[in-house]
Write a protein that holds these residues in place. Structure first.
Motif, PDB file in Angstrom:
ATOM      1  N   LEU A  92       1.182  -1.070  -2.335  1.00  0.00           N
ATOM      2  CA  LEU A  92       2.037  -0.435  -1.344  1.00  0.00           C
ATOM      3  C   LEU A  92       2.855  -1.499  -0.638  1.00  0.00           C
ATOM      4  O   LEU A  92       2.580  -2.694  -0.731  1.00  0.00           O
ATOM      5  CB  LEU A  92       1.189   0.332  -0.338  1.00  0.00           C
ATOM      6  N   GLU A  93       3.853  -1.072   0.097  1.00  0.00           N
ATOM      7  CA  GLU A  93       4.676  -2.014   0.840  1.00  0.00           C
ATOM      8  C   GLU A  93       3.819  -2.734   1.875  1.00  0.00           C
ATOM      9  O   GLU A  93       3.113  -2.104   2.661  1.00  0.00           O
ATOM     10  CB  GLU A  93       5.812  -1.274   1.536  1.00  0.00           C
ATOM     11  N   GLY A  94       3.844  -4.051   1.864  1.00  0.00           N
ATOM     12  CA  GLY A  94       3.053  -4.831   2.799  1.00  0.00           C
ATOM     13  C   GLY A  94       1.719  -5.272   2.235  1.00  0.00           C
ATOM     14  O   GLY A  94       1.006  -6.037   2.856  1.00  0.00           O
ATOM     15  N   ASP A  95       1.324  -4.782   1.048  1.00  0.00           N
ATOM     16  CA  ASP A  95       0.077  -5.230   0.437  1.00  0.00           C
ATOM     17  C   ASP A  95       0.179  -6.690   0.049  1.00  0.00           C
ATOM     18  O   ASP A  95       1.226  -7.172  -0.372  1.00  0.00           O
ATOM     19  CB  ASP A  95      -0.238  -4.401  -0.807  1.00  0.00           C
ATOM     20  N   ILE A  96      -0.925  -7.392   0.137  1.00  0.00           N
ATOM     21  CA  ILE A  96      -0.935  -8.813  -0.186  1.00  0.00           C
ATOM     22  C   ILE A  96      -1.313  -9.035  -1.643  1.00  0.00           C
ATOM     23  O   ILE A  96      -0.733  -9.842  -2.332  1.00  0.00           O
ATOM     24  CB  ILE A  96      -1.895  -9.568   0.744  1.00  0.00           C
ATOM     25  N   GLY A  97      -2.286  -8.336  -2.128  1.00  0.00           N
ATOM     26  CA  GLY A  97      -2.773  -8.573  -3.477  1.00  0.00           C
ATOM     27  C   GLY A  97      -2.807  -7.298  -4.294  1.00  0.00           C
ATOM     28  O   GLY A  97      -2.414  -6.228  -3.832  1.00  0.00           O
ATOM     29  N   PRO A  98      -3.294  -7.409  -5.522  1.00  0.00           N
ATOM     30  CA  PRO A  98      -3.369  -6.222  -6.376  1.00  0.00           C
ATOM     31  C   PRO A  98      -4.448  -5.270  -5.887  1.00  0.00           C
ATOM     32  O   PRO A  98      -5.351  -5.653  -5.148  1.00  0.00           O
ATOM     33  CB  PRO A  98      -3.711  -6.801  -7.748  1.00  0.00           C
TER      34      PRO A  98
END
Length: 130
Positions: free
Chosen positions: A13-19
């Motif tokens: 999602l938008e703003g996620d850091i990793g998978p």
């Protein structure tokens, strides 16, 4: 225009850091992610009981601290009211005005309430919660 594609679970999602965490059929789905997989249902129940006990202990400590703070604020207010009413009663008595009622009675009532609040705080102890 908005994108009409369905969102897949593995897309960030938008703003996620990793998978996204892998959600294969071999992974236990607790709703909390892979890092909270405690193994057997018995271990999960034990972990939840420990979590709830820790949470209850934190709540008790916070409640006790806030109760002491509120009691000290009430005691400070009652001490001020006792002092102010007593001073007013003494000044009224010196002038020859009515000093017993209302200022004298108000000073006595506030003084008694102050003593009761202080006695309750001292009697309850540092960590007891009502």
């Amino acid at each position: 225009m908005t994108d009409k594609r369905p969102l897949h679970q593995d897309e960030p999602l938008e703003g996620d850091i990793g998978p996204a965490a892998p959600g294969g059929p071999g992974t236990a789905t607790t709703g909390l992610g892979a890092s909270y997989d405690f193994g057997s249902p018995k271990e999960r129940r034990a972990a939840l009981r420990r979590y709830e006990a820790e949470r209850e202990e934190r709540r008790r400590r916070v409640d006790a601290a806030s109760g002491r703070i509120a009691s000290m604020l009430v005691a400070a207010l009652l001490a001020f009211m006792t002092f102010d009413s007593g001073r007013t009663a003494v000044q009224a008595h010196a002038r020859g005005d009515d000093w017993l009622f209302p200022p004298g009675v108000l000073a006595a009532v506030c003084g008694i309430a102050f003593v009761v609040v202080i006695a309750r705080v001292l009697r309850r102890g540092p960590m007891q919660v009502k």
